[in-house]
Design an enzyme around this catalytic site. Sequence first.
Site, PDB file in Angstrom:
ATOM      1  N   GLY A  61       0.614  -1.454   0.103  1.00 16.44           N
ATOM      2  CA  GLY A  61      -0.081  -0.427   0.034  1.00 16.44           C
ATOM      3  C   GLY A  61       0.823   1.020  -0.384  1.00 16.44           C
ATOM      4  N   CYS A  88       5.307  -5.927   1.615  1.00 15.55           N
ATOM      5  CA  CYS A  88       5.659  -5.076   1.166  1.00 15.55           C
ATOM      6  C   CYS A  88       4.901  -3.637   2.451  1.00 15.55           C
ATOM      7  CB  CYS A  88       5.170  -4.187  -0.317  1.00 15.55           C
ATOM      8  SG  CYS A  88       6.048  -2.954   0.029  1.00 15.55           S
ATOM      9  N   TYR A  89       4.422  -3.237   2.091  1.00 11.24           N
ATOM     10  CA  TYR A  89       3.522  -2.163   3.414  1.00 11.24           C
ATOM     11  C   TYR A  89       3.214  -2.878   4.272  1.00 11.24           C
ATOM     12  CZ  TYR A  89       0.449   0.961   6.171  1.00 11.24           C
ATOM     13  OH  TYR A  89      -0.135   1.445   6.958  1.00 11.24           O
ATOM     14  N   HIS A 178       8.280  -7.553  -3.528  1.00 16.62           N
ATOM     15  CA  HIS A 178       6.692  -8.510  -3.610  1.00 16.62           C
ATOM     16  C   HIS A 178       6.771  -9.678  -4.456  1.00 16.62           C
ATOM     17  CE1 HIS A 178       4.304  -4.686  -3.718  1.00 16.62           C
ATOM     18  NE2 HIS A 178       5.851  -4.263  -4.075  1.00 16.62           N
ATOM     19  N   GLU A 180       4.711 -11.700  -5.754  1.00 17.66           N
ATOM     20  CA  GLU A 180       2.936 -11.595  -6.637  1.00 17.66           C
ATOM     21  C   GLU A 180       3.687 -11.533  -8.257  1.00 17.66           C
ATOM     22  OE1 GLU A 180       3.703  -9.883  -4.467  1.00 17.66           O
ATOM     23  OE2 GLU A 180       2.400  -7.522  -4.615  1.00 17.66           O
ATOM     24  N   ASP A 236     -19.025 -15.278 -19.593  1.00 21.58           N
ATOM     25  CA  ASP A 236     -19.534 -14.440 -18.660  1.00 21.58           C
ATOM     26  C   ASP A 236     -20.991 -14.824 -19.075  1.00 21.58           C
ATOM     27  OD1 ASP A 236     -16.882 -13.629 -18.568  1.00 21.58           O
ATOM     28  OD2 ASP A 236     -17.684 -11.734 -18.451  1.00 21.58           O
ATOM     29  N   LYS A 376     -11.100 -13.689 -15.246  1.00 17.80           N
ATOM     30  CA  LYS A 376     -12.031 -14.725 -16.613  1.00 17.80           C
ATOM     31  C   LYS A 376     -11.671 -16.230 -16.521  1.00 17.80           C
ATOM     32  CE  LYS A 376     -13.984 -12.597 -20.304  1.00 17.80           C
ATOM     33  NZ  LYS A 376     -15.173 -11.968 -19.716  1.00 17.80           N
TER      34      LYS A 376
END
Length: 520
Positions: A61, A88-89, A178, A180, A236, A376
Amino acid sequence: MSNLSSFSHQTVVILDFGGQTAMLIARRVREAHVFCEILPWHTPLADIKKRSPIGIIFSGGPAFVTDEGAPAVDPALYDLGVPILGICYGCQLLAHQLAGRVEVGTVREYGRTNLRLTSAGQGSALWKNIDGSSICWMSHTSYVAQLPAGFAAHATTDNCPSAAFGDDARRLYGVQFHPEVTHTACGRQLLHNFMYDICHATGDWDMSHVATEIIADLKAKIGDKPVLCALSGGVDSSVTATLVEKAVGDQLTCVFVDTGLLRSGEVSEVVDAFSASSRARLITADASDQFLSALAGVTDPEAKRKIIGELFIRTFEAEAKKIGHVNFFVQGTIYPDVIESGSPTSARIKSHHNVGGLPEVIDFDDIVEPLRSLFKDEVRALGLELGLPENLVYRQPFPGPGLAIRIIGDITRDKLDILRAADKIFRDEVAAAGLHRELSQYFAVLTNLRSVGVMGDERTYDYVLALRAVITTDFMTAQAAHLPYELLEKVAGRIVNEVKHINRIVYEVTSKPPSTIEWE
Ligand code: XMP
């Protein structure tokens, strides 16, 4: 609203502190077959406990932990006995709240950075099967200068003595980098270790179970009441309609709205594809006059989206009235639509017509959105699981607001005709080149810019048309496709020759972010 959080899967909760990558963390967790939910950082402790999470991840963040009013969690969260990974944050917050010290550094560490494991790191299950030295992706100035009691540094970088740290006994961990993002070589393994070795995940997030659970949930919710499903012809809404049809059979009526903003040949394509794959009743409602007159003179993208969102629902209400009282309205909203339409912690990017574009008062008892928690690619996997044909499952997405958000500025019937003709040529040529399967989405955009050209010795002053083709799996990030130059040249030649009022073609090369896929 119906979503999957009440289901029986193991759940990882991701607390979102406003970082750009909370969604990416969620992707990584789901890819590892673990269900997860992103919740705002200020979600009450009781709501987090209700989900019985097997683990909690704090996202990054933009704030600084010691600033007044900086986002923080209820300290009781640390005593739940649930493993926590702060990123991180999130790692700084964890250190700060447990009485460590966070300081502003003198050097900003940004991008690829060399990470070295300590002996404590090498001994921790969090770092199983990870090299002693690897590349990670950093983005920070402040750092954890002093660890809270009970914690050991697990990894260091040149500028960050505690680039990763943990307390194995309490199963609390922090990483300044990070995991991710793909640039972090050990990121996937680290998240895998956190979920499987620390949180004891079993990997129960699997599409075949999801279909069975959604159908059971829909049955319980809808009972014997009539339901109306919004169908656009995309994956969808087709998957949604199939789930509802499997749950409640002929209580379902599907409505496809001709907004006047559709592509060339779209109405018959959608009707034919749907009839071939579903037994549900389908009504096509021609509301093109209403849409085009409501949009006349409107240039602001958000205003267009709001008008379209409202008109969609009013059209469905009108169709429902013809049936009698219809209790439920079902639509194929997916997770990125929900997140991008704005949440308490993330900025609104665009009001997706089916979320932020909905009016406040609607004439249905409830809205049901069975795919609201899915990405998706998960929806596609579900479609295949349900036996939908591949060409429908991999049909490229076409946004609900249609060509309205591909015509910059005001919308007129003439502009729609120009764009339809140009877009058809582009689509036909991409298909002829055999590239339609490789591209995630490709289309033409009519810009509001006109420029000078010359045609047959005559000066022209006509529109600039942009072509866009992207490659993506989750539509949250995307790259411009490297289309063969010969194809672009052929498409451009055909369009300027065959479509009146276009005299210049450009190809867009930006990725998302910083652009978005659609231009509005
Ligand atoms: P953006 O432009 O936000 O688009 O990068 C991401 C994906 O979402 C589609 N899109 C929409 N789909 N209603 C929809 O059904 C909408 O309001 C909407 N806006 C964007 C877009 O085509 C792309 O696939």
